[in-house]
Design an enzyme around this catalytic site. Structure first.
Site, mmCIF file in Angstrom:
data_model
loop_
_atom_site.group_PDB
_atom_site.id
_atom_site.type_symbol
_atom_site.label_atom_id
_atom_site.label_comp_id
_atom_site.label_asym_id
_atom_site.label_seq_id
_atom_site.Cartn_x
_atom_site.Cartn_y
_atom_site.Cartn_z
ATOM 1 N N PRO A 1 -32.260 -67.824 84.296
ATOM 2 C CA PRO A 1 -32.237 -68.345 85.887
ATOM 3 C C PRO A 1 -33.190 -67.203 86.821
ATOM 4 C CG PRO A 1 -30.234 -69.076 84.987
ATOM 5 C CD PRO A 1 -30.562 -67.946 83.936
ATOM 6 N N CYS A 2 -34.095 -67.874 87.540
ATOM 7 C CA CYS A 2 -35.124 -66.827 88.272
ATOM 8 C C CYS A 2 -34.635 -67.140 89.471
ATOM 9 C CB CYS A 2 -36.593 -67.460 88.078
ATOM 10 S SG CYS A 2 -37.123 -69.057 88.592
ATOM 11 N N GLN A 3 -33.678 -67.986 90.107
ATOM 12 C CA GLN A 3 -33.434 -68.111 91.528
ATOM 13 C C GLN A 3 -33.303 -66.903 92.400
ATOM 14 O OE1 GLN A 3 -32.405 -69.830 89.272
ATOM 15 N NE2 GLN A 3 -31.901 -72.047 89.493
#
Length: 473
Positions: free
Chosen positions: A100-102
């Site tokens: 996940p890159c959030q």
């Protein structure tokens, strides 16, 4: 060399598709989001017989039914990487994951590895540490946003490299742009390949662009209402698409203009020809969803898709659940005694009568219903122009035999243009998916989920190009 791989944080399977196109074999996947899992199963695992069976169910029930074990046909699956035991993981040569890159993206708070989601990278490395040496994957194939290299001053990327080194992996990396691999999307991503020391020592990077120098660039056509924000930017149809984001609905999808390329009458009633100005690729394909005229929005805030009122002479928007309300269309009404009087909905106009002005404030002049057909080939010529909520002069123009669009005057090109959002299918195409895979995802998901899934994914073409070099490593 044919590689067996596991697809972690799988989304809808962009890693899987790219790896399979390069000749590699998937032995299992892990995905937390139930909607993405439904698409993944439909796109990659479902048999024709199972699809036929599911087709008998409404989409909501179909979406739940497909999550049952039987529809994965024996492939290993985990719902949550945080609950996976190392002993349960099938042996594989490569672990693929775009964690996940959030917490890393410039669009987020940039907490980096201090965030709950992006720190899941360390969970994957923990699982590898629990495996016997002979069971560890030879390769780690990792993807994330370009900002991974610089978030928190680059210290987080240093932590990633140290974690891989302590796990026994030497790392190489490269930033690649999807626009260089056969899709017209400006999408820069950082790709990392980890090599387990003693195995898989041949380098994968650099990966050369697939189609040479790209002849087009990302061009901003203009901004709606004079606001230079994501929801108001209109990109040139001759250039690249912006990076497909995860934001579904809310009018945040990328927008492109339809510029009419044949002779049309301008506001000064002169006929012009616009040579060399190309319409969008799907503007004449009436079998696909496209732009519709929004007359006004009846929500108190003036915003929200469920409040949009569409012109009855246009084409229906993409059908969505729309909170169970259905789409609204405008039926023009006219006060009998004088046309210039404020409209109070006293009489419905007949087909062929001139249309009066509708605005977002004058809601009494709008009747709404669920449309049966919004594809009548009617063009209102030499009549009073309809105003949109921004008070831009507009007309209805017949672009093709089956398509009527609402267009506003654009001073820069001295012509009428229509603005439309990219459809979910187009967003999938920009990620390298063929239409048959999109239709399989659409089989179990709404448009809002499909937009999100496209934005969350990796570009298939880029994965394939990297994976083809892994074949010879």
């Amino acid at each position: 060399m044919r590689v067996k791989f596991i697809d972690w944080f799988a989304g809808i399977g962009g890693f899987r598709r790219g790896m399979e196109l390069a000749g590699h074999e998937c032995v299992g996947f892990c995905e937390f989001d139930k909607f993405a899992t439904a698409s993944y199963i439909s796109m990659h695992l479902l048999t024709d017989e199972q699809r036929k069976k599911l087709n008998e169910l409404p989409q909501k029930k179909r979406q739940k039914e497909i999550l049952k074990d039987e529809y994965r046909n024996g492939e290993w699956y985990a719902n949550d990487v945080r609950r996976v035991c190392a002993d349960d993981i099938p042996k594989a040569d490569c672990w693929c994951f775009g964690f996940p890159c959030q917490d890393i993206s410039v669009a987020g708070k940039q907490l980096g590895f201090q965030g709950n989601r992006s720190s899941l990278f360390f969970r994957v490395m923990y699982l590898i540490g629990q495996l016997k040496e002979e069971d560890k994957p030879t390769y780690l194939f990792i993807e994330n946003v370009k900002n991974l290299l610089s978030v928190n001053g680059g210290w987080d990327f240093a932590r990633l490299l140290i974690e891989m080194e302590q796990g026994g992996y030497d790392a190489e990396w490269q930033v690649l742009n999807s626009k260089d691999f056969g899709v017209p999307q400006n999408r820069e991503r950082c790709f990392i390949v980890g090599h387990l020391r003693g195995r898989g020592s041949a380098k994968v990077f650099p990966v050369e662009r697939a189609d040479g120098e790209n002849s087009v660039s990302l061009n901003l056509f203009g901004c709606l209402n004079g606001r230079n924000s994501q929801r108001d930017r209109v990109y040139s149809s001759e250039g690249l698409a912006p990076t497909i984001s995860t934001k579904p609905g809310g009018n945040t999808e990328p927008k492109v203009p339809i510029i009419f390329d044949t002779s049309y009458i301008g506001q000064d009633e002169k006929v012009r020809e616009y040579e060399g100005i190309c319409p969008t690729l799907t503007s004449r394909d009436y079998k696909e969803p496209r732009s519709v005229g929004v007359v006004c929005n009846v929500n108190p805030s003036g915003k929200g898709m469920n409040g949009n009122v569409y012109d009855s002479n246009g084409v229906s928007p993409s059908l969505t659940t729309n909170k169970g309300e259905g789409n609204k269309i405008a039926i023009p009404v006219l006060t009998p005694d004088r046309a210039e009087k404020r409209q109070n909905g006293r009489r419905f106009k007949d087909d062929g009568e001139p249309m009066f002005t509708l605005t977002g404030q004058d809601r009494h002049g709008v009747a709404t219903s669920v449309p049966v057909s919004m594809t009548r080939n009617i063009v209102e010529e030499e009549i009073e122009n309809t105003l949109d909520t921004s008070c831009n002069q507009g007309i209805f123009v017949q672009v093709s035999e089956e398509l009527v669009v609402y267009a506003v005057w654009y001073e820069r090109y001295q012509c009428y243009i229509a603005i439309r959002k990219l459809t979910p299918k187009e967003c999938f195409r920009l990620q390298g998916w063929t239409d048959d895979y999109f239709e399989k995802a659409q089989f179990v998901n709404s448009d809002s989920q499909l937009y999100k899934q496209a934005g969350n994914g990796v570009t298939v073409n880029v994965i394939q190009s990297i994976a083809e070099k892994m074949r010879f490593a």
